[in-house]
Design an enzyme around this catalytic site. Structure first.
Site, PDB file in Angstrom:
ATOM      1  N   CYS A  93       0.813  -1.223   0.000  1.00  0.00           N
ATOM      2  CA  CYS A  93       0.000   0.000   0.000  1.00  0.00           C
ATOM      3  C   CYS A  93       0.850   1.278   0.000  1.00  0.00           C
ATOM      4  O   CYS A  93       1.457   1.602  -1.011  1.00  0.00           O
ATOM      5  CB  CYS A  93      -0.975  -0.039   1.170  1.00  0.00           C
ATOM      6  SG  CYS A  93      -2.337   1.118   1.012  1.00  0.00           S
ATOM      7  N   HIS A 189      -3.628  -5.802   1.780  1.00  0.00           N
ATOM      8  CA  HIS A 189      -3.439  -6.099   3.198  1.00  0.00           C
ATOM      9  C   HIS A 189      -4.023  -7.481   3.445  1.00  0.00           C
ATOM     10  O   HIS A 189      -4.558  -8.107   2.551  1.00  0.00           O
ATOM     11  CB  HIS A 189      -4.167  -5.066   4.055  1.00  0.00           C
ATOM     12  CG  HIS A 189      -3.795  -3.651   3.735  1.00  0.00           C
ATOM     13  ND1 HIS A 189      -2.589  -3.118   4.098  1.00  0.00           N
ATOM     14  CD2 HIS A 189      -4.461  -2.663   3.076  1.00  0.00           C
ATOM     15  CE1 HIS A 189      -2.530  -1.850   3.681  1.00  0.00           C
ATOM     16  NE2 HIS A 189      -3.651  -1.554   3.055  1.00  0.00           N
TER      17      HIS A 189
END
Lengths: 237, 398
Positions: A93, A189
């Site tokens: 991310c 994630h």
């Protein structure tokens, strides 16, 4: 053999969304095979160890990201060298975005990255949020994405995998993540490695190679991992 | 849901109704501890006043409208002295545009349901907006940097609560969750009006109120409930109650539903611990560890109200806290994810059953007479479990 050194990049600033779990997965899968390893935290102003075997970086908040942005520039040269040497790096991310050329915010401010991945990111209103499944060379990988930045790959940059429209890198081109040398950047994630033991072991093999060890990894019982993967694929976005 | 209809009918409805309450409105907000703190403050005030509250745990503006409707006389008059409302972060920010509260308690800002709010810094900004519109006083947590930061926009009466340096490692804020060991340094030597000094095994807590030591018991056990009591104690001071009256009333409050709630089935004890985010789960595990349970059940759903993202389970250290022991069972839509998480903390899961009833029955049958079953559960799983339990034994209505 010297213990495998797992470097956890910015654990204090970039640690939400459970990405620390990726460090735990690598550590445990080494320990279960009786391969010695140590985890070294590398924060702002810390030097990257020269005997680094693998680097893990996680997602963070915008505030955390701006805290590390200038420090990352200081580390850029060493990271580039380690990347040339084949050291595996998993960047999730926010760290994935900063490994690219730049992040242009919604207010048109360009925050420079370190350009180890030939990608750039543009902030947009409206986040890409939800469960995501990605087809990769390590099989289907599942995770959870949550980002406002839309990332675009240079034409000769390899995507991490394929996903559906309205999710992944930019919601448009059905790509997810990017990879160059042994750097793997992704929005997933989960933590991503928890339900993708094949990819985790692939990274471990690369880490062992930095110690000159090209050994076949002893198989582990991954029944729970694969069951969790199957369940995740059935859950709504 | 009558509130939904009225909300769309009249935006002024809430403001007009609440103006009739002479003591004004106190809002309780933050990520963890809202329901328990609201219950505590309401009970403290009820010693002398008629208090309107949204006690159903329905913490949105709709819940407040429903509370007003339910408690109005047929002439639309609200016969109350003061109101205490639990509001989540986003709704607190919306509520203050409708009606400016007299006081506000801000408990903490933790990672929670980020698929709804995006980021905790954003969540903090939402609460800050609500704090800025509060007219008389705010109660702030000294140990949470994001909450402490809200003092700059606050009305001039600020009451602080905190825990002592010795207890800091038990009460970590979100930035401290990943630090190893006990070396957690407090925000500083800043003054607090109320400080939690010690929690004793028998449920007694020691507190310094403006530097004076006070000791009292809490029926609502657990570390988090003790911290909530500090916030309520500070709010009581802001409302000019004596320390004596506040602590006496506080000691009588029972745990809110699912927050360490104890339920008896045959000769077995069952303890329900609601878990919603890493920090709350950590507290639940620390509190749960004191029960010497023979069976531990973890019920993890990923419905919208629980948050679809289950990655937060990896921000909880299950081994260090010692809250998972005895026979271990996991259940709910993400039963396997929970078992997977435990595996990486070297904890073996004995029973993995997604179906809550099947897992509950199996866990109960493995709990011996006189034994204790501790259930850690996400929100929607808790509602379902309480429903299942109510067909087996007496369970208080929510």
């Amino acid at each position: 053999m010297k213990p495998i050194k797992i470097v956890h990049l910015y654990p204090k600033e970039m640690n939400i969304y459970g990405d620390n779990g990726n460090v735990l997965v690598i550590k445990k899968r080494l320990q279960w095979r009786s391969i010695p390893c140590v985890v070294a935290a590398c924060g702002v102003n810390d030097k990257l160890p020269s005997d680094t075997s693998i680097i893990i970086g996680g997602g963070g908040q915008d505030a955390g990201q701006s805290l590390v942005a200038s420090d990352l520039q200081q580390k850029s040269k060493t990271l580039n060298k380690l990347s040339q040497d084949g050291v595996p790096m998993l960047m999730i991310c926010g760290m994935y975005q900063m490994f690219g050329h730049y992040f242009k915010t919604q207010d048109d401010i360009k925050i420079p990255g370190i350009g180890l991945l030939d990608i750039y990111t543009v902030g947009e209103y409206g986040r890409l949020i939800g469960n995501i499944s990605v087809k990769t060379r390590w099989g289907d990988i599942v995770g959870y994405e949550n980002h406002s930045g839309r990332t675009y790959l240079a034409s000769d940059t390899t995507k991490f995998g394929d996903t559906a429209i309205k999710q992944g890198n930019n919601g448009k081109d059905k790509t997810e993540g990017a990879t160059t040398n042994n750097i793997f950047g992704t929005y997933m994630h989960g933590p991503i490695l928890s339900k993708s033991p094949i990819f985790a072991d692939f990274l471990i093999a690369l880490a062992l190679a930095t110690r000159g060890q090209n050994i076949e990894l002893q198989p582990l019982d991954d029944a729970i991992e694969s069951r969790a993967l199957d369940v995740a694929k059935t859950r709504p976005r | 849901m009558p509130g939904l209809i009225i909300e769309s009918l009249s935006k002024n409805f809430v403001a007009k109704s609440l103006e009739l309450i002479p003591g004004g409105v106190i809002i309780v907000t933050g990520t963890n501890g809202k329901t328990t703190s609201t219950k505590m403050l309401t009970h403290v005030l009820r010693g002398q006043k008629k208090v309107l509250t949204n006690s159903t745990g329905s913490n949105f503006v709709r819940g407040i409208i429903a509370a007003i409707l339910l408690h109005s006389t047929w002439l639309g008059k609200l016969d109350y002295d003061i109101a205490v409302f639990e509001l989540d972060e986003a709704y607190a920010a919306k509520f203050v545009d409708i009606y400016q509260p007299r006081g506000m308690i801000v408990l903490n800002v933790m990672r929670d349901q980020m698929d709804r709010f995006g980021e905790i810094d954003y969540t903090a900004r939402l609460i800050q907006k609500a704090v800025a519109k509060t007219t008389e006083f705010v109660v702030l947590n000294r140990d949470d940097p994001r909450v402490q930061n809200m003092s700059k926009d606050a009305p001039k009466n600020i009451y602080y609560f905190r825990v002592s340096q010795a207890l800091r490692s038990l009460f970590r804020n979100d930035d401290e969750l990943h630090k190893e060991g006990d070396n957690i340094v407090g925000v500083g030597a800043n003054k607090a009006d109320v400080e939690l000094i010690d929690i004793q095994k028998n449920g007694q807590i020691k507190v310094a109120v403006n530097g004076q030591d006070v000791q009292f018991g809490l029926s609502a056990k657990g570390t988090f409930n003790a911290q909530n009591a500090m916030a309520v104690l500070a709010a009581g001071l802001a409302l000019d109650y004596s320390v004596d009256i506040i602590t006496t009333r506080l000691s009588e409050v029972k745990a809110a539903f699912g927050r360490g709630e104890s339920i008896k089935i045959d000769n077995k004890y069952l303890i329900l611990q609601l878990v919603k985010n890493p920090s709350g789960f950590r507290h639940a595990l620390i509190s749960g560890a004191q029960n010497n349970q023979t069976v531990t059940m973890l019920a993890i759903n990923d419905n919208y109200a629980d948050g679809r993202d289950v990655s937060w389970l990896w921000d909880v250290n299950f081994k260090e806290t010692g809250g998972v022991n005895g026979l271990v069972a996991t259940t709910g839509s993400r039963a396997t994810d929970m078992a997977l998480r435990l595996k990486y903390d070297d904890i073996i899961t004995d029973i993995v059953k997604e179906d809550l009833l099947v897992c509950l029955k199996a866990s109960l049958s493995r709990t011996p007479a006189g034994g204790c079953l501790v259930i850690y559960t996400t929100y929607t799983a808790m509602l379902e479990i309480r429903k299942l339990l109510s067909s087996m034994t007496k369970v208080d209505k929510i």
